[in-house]
Design a protein around this motif. Structure first.
Motif, mmCIF file in Angstrom:
data_model
loop_
_atom_site.group_PDB
_atom_site.id
_atom_site.type_symbol
_atom_site.label_atom_id
_atom_site.label_comp_id
_atom_site.label_asym_id
_atom_site.label_seq_id
_atom_site.Cartn_x
_atom_site.Cartn_y
_atom_site.Cartn_z
ATOM 1 N N ALA A 1 73.750 96.088 21.676
ATOM 2 C CA ALA A 1 74.041 95.721 22.428
ATOM 3 C C ALA A 1 73.841 95.672 23.972
ATOM 4 C CB ALA A 1 75.736 94.993 22.530
ATOM 5 N N LYS B 1 85.120 85.808 17.367
ATOM 6 C CA LYS B 1 84.134 86.561 16.741
ATOM 7 C C LYS B 1 84.733 88.217 17.465
ATOM 8 C CE LYS B 1 80.447 83.501 15.518
ATOM 9 N NZ LYS B 1 79.176 84.389 14.818
ATOM 10 N N VAL C 1 83.325 91.091 19.799
ATOM 11 C CA VAL C 1 81.861 90.467 21.061
ATOM 12 C C VAL C 1 81.469 91.817 22.448
ATOM 13 C CG1 VAL C 1 81.053 88.537 20.280
ATOM 14 C CG2 VAL C 1 82.291 89.223 22.784
ATOM 15 N N TYR C 2 80.505 92.895 22.106
ATOM 16 C CA TYR C 2 80.167 93.693 22.972
ATOM 17 C C TYR C 2 80.957 92.347 24.344
ATOM 18 C CZ TYR C 2 78.909 97.588 20.164
ATOM 19 O OH TYR C 2 79.499 98.118 19.514
ATOM 20 N N PHE D 1 77.792 88.171 26.196
ATOM 21 C CA PHE D 1 78.682 88.369 24.839
ATOM 22 C C PHE D 1 78.094 88.538 23.652
ATOM 23 C CE2 PHE D 1 81.562 85.290 27.244
ATOM 24 C CZ PHE D 1 81.396 85.759 28.338
ATOM 25 N N VAL D 2 77.818 89.973 22.872
ATOM 26 C CA VAL D 2 76.431 90.197 22.242
ATOM 27 C C VAL D 2 77.287 89.943 21.344
ATOM 28 C CG1 VAL D 2 74.957 91.881 21.273
ATOM 29 C CG2 VAL D 2 75.138 91.166 23.862
ATOM 30 N N ASP D 3 77.444 89.783 19.702
ATOM 31 C CA ASP D 3 77.954 89.970 18.364
ATOM 32 C C ASP D 3 77.809 90.831 17.541
ATOM 33 O OD1 ASP D 3 78.874 89.971 15.299
ATOM 34 O OD2 ASP D 3 79.112 87.390 15.588
ATOM 35 N N VAL E 1 76.151 85.000 21.047
ATOM 36 C CA VAL E 1 76.609 84.055 21.130
ATOM 37 C C VAL E 1 77.593 83.556 22.723
ATOM 38 C CG1 VAL E 1 77.399 85.184 18.798
ATOM 39 C CG2 VAL E 1 79.452 85.729 20.902
#
Length: 99
Positions: free
Chosen positions: A46, A69, A71-72, A87-89, A96
């Motif tokens: 991520a 969702k 997310v990181y 924001f990483v799913d 995202v």
């Protein structure tokens, strides 16, 4: 006989709060280091994905729910853009959003 029952009840009442605290202490709390078991993307992956979008230095990583969702949230200090969040799913690795 009554004395034994009273002592048993008293002991139970005195020990119950201590037992509750001990049980809570053993349960792991939320951790920014640990991804949910359903995560397909690691924290390191991520970070790499986020840094491709916004170059800079990662200053923090947490897991939150955004836009429905998990997310990181990768916090990046960028020389050009200042502090940004990416924001990483955790399932797909797709970005995202940013903030």
């Amino acid at each position: 006989m009554k004395r034994t029952i009273h002592w048993g009840l008293l002991t139970s009442l005195l020990l119950a709060p201590a037992m509750t605290v001990a049980a809570q202490a053993q349960q792991p709390g939320p951790s920014k280091e640990r991804a949910p078991s359903a995560a397909k993307i690691t924290e390191e992956q991520a970070k790499k994905i986020a840094l491709e979008r916004i170059p800079g230095e990662v200053t923090d990583v947490v897991i939150e729910k955004k836009r429905g969702k998990n997310v990181y949230v990768i916090e990046i200090q960028s020389p050009e853009q200042g502090e940004k969040d990416v924001f990483v799913d955790i399932q797909t690795g797709k970005i995202v959003g940013t903030d």
